[in-house]
Design a protein around this motif. Sequence first.
Motif, mmCIF file in Angstrom:
data_model
loop_
_atom_site.group_PDB
_atom_site.id
_atom_site.type_symbol
_atom_site.label_atom_id
_atom_site.label_comp_id
_atom_site.label_asym_id
_atom_site.label_seq_id
_atom_site.Cartn_x
_atom_site.Cartn_y
_atom_site.Cartn_z
ATOM 1 N N ASP A 109 1.000 -1.752 -0.079
ATOM 2 C CA ASP A 109 0.064 0.133 0.224
ATOM 3 C C ASP A 109 0.983 1.347 -0.288
ATOM 4 N N LEU A 110 2.041 1.094 0.497
ATOM 5 C CA LEU A 110 3.076 2.453 0.081
ATOM 6 C C LEU A 110 3.509 2.662 -1.051
ATOM 7 N N LEU A 111 3.894 1.346 -1.496
ATOM 8 C CA LEU A 111 4.879 1.471 -3.072
ATOM 9 C C LEU A 111 4.858 1.696 -3.156
ATOM 10 N N THR A 112 5.571 3.274 -4.790
ATOM 11 C CA THR A 112 5.103 3.742 -5.641
ATOM 12 C C THR A 112 5.811 2.809 -6.414
ATOM 13 N N PRO A 113 5.424 3.838 -7.758
ATOM 14 C CA PRO A 113 6.648 3.956 -8.508
ATOM 15 C C PRO A 113 7.920 4.265 -8.296
ATOM 16 N N ASP A 114 8.322 5.016 -8.194
ATOM 17 C CA ASP A 114 9.560 5.956 -8.047
ATOM 18 C C ASP A 114 10.189 5.230 -5.844
ATOM 19 N N PHE A 115 10.190 4.083 -5.797
ATOM 20 C CA PHE A 115 10.195 3.726 -4.251
ATOM 21 C C PHE A 115 11.887 3.590 -4.890
ATOM 22 N N HIS A 173 6.043 -5.955 -8.922
ATOM 23 C CA HIS A 173 6.785 -5.455 -10.473
ATOM 24 C C HIS A 173 6.053 -5.673 -11.748
ATOM 25 N N GLN A 174 4.807 -5.319 -11.045
ATOM 26 C CA GLN A 174 3.608 -4.578 -12.139
ATOM 27 C C GLN A 174 3.893 -3.041 -12.038
ATOM 28 N N LEU A 175 4.200 -2.595 -11.020
ATOM 29 C CA LEU A 175 4.182 -1.442 -10.098
ATOM 30 C C LEU A 175 5.563 -1.347 -11.272
ATOM 31 N N ASP A 176 6.320 -1.202 -10.247
ATOM 32 C CA ASP A 176 7.972 -0.627 -11.122
ATOM 33 C C ASP A 176 8.538 -2.146 -11.444
ATOM 34 N N PRO A 177 8.799 -3.267 -12.707
ATOM 35 C CA PRO A 177 9.859 -3.703 -12.363
ATOM 36 C C PRO A 177 11.048 -3.719 -11.813
ATOM 37 N N ASP A 178 11.664 -2.226 -11.917
ATOM 38 C CA ASP A 178 12.269 -1.681 -11.623
ATOM 39 C C ASP A 178 13.447 -2.540 -9.325
#
Length: 124
Positions: free
Chosen positions: A46-52, A75-80
């Motif tokens: 819930d706290l993760l964002t693509p720019d984590f 991985h769907q949110l941000d594969p990096d």
Amino acid sequence: MNSPADMGGLVFFIDDEKAIRDSLRQGLELAGYTCQDFDRAQKALDLLTPDFPGVVLSDVKMPGLNGLDLQRAVHQLDPDIPVVLVTAHGDINMAVEAIRAGAYDFIEKPFEPERILDLVHRAL
């Protein structure tokens, strides 16, 4: 060499066992990382964002959302975003599945604290 803080040394650690969370959080903080721990994967997700700007360490076997499902969601949110899965109940098939799904690494408990510190440093 960059310090953990220079590299955005933020770690989200998810494990349903409080003693393990407390121990690893202390070790990471002593090494200079900022660590936020969670007893459930959904709370971290819930706290993760693509720019984590950090790494996610997660136990695999937990109530609710398990570590493998968390890894897929991250991985769907941000594969990096690097995700390291930790388990006491692992097997080769589970490790292969996790890596194929994009996990940064997969390690078994018990582990040496230095191994986690090395993994976090490399993942960042």
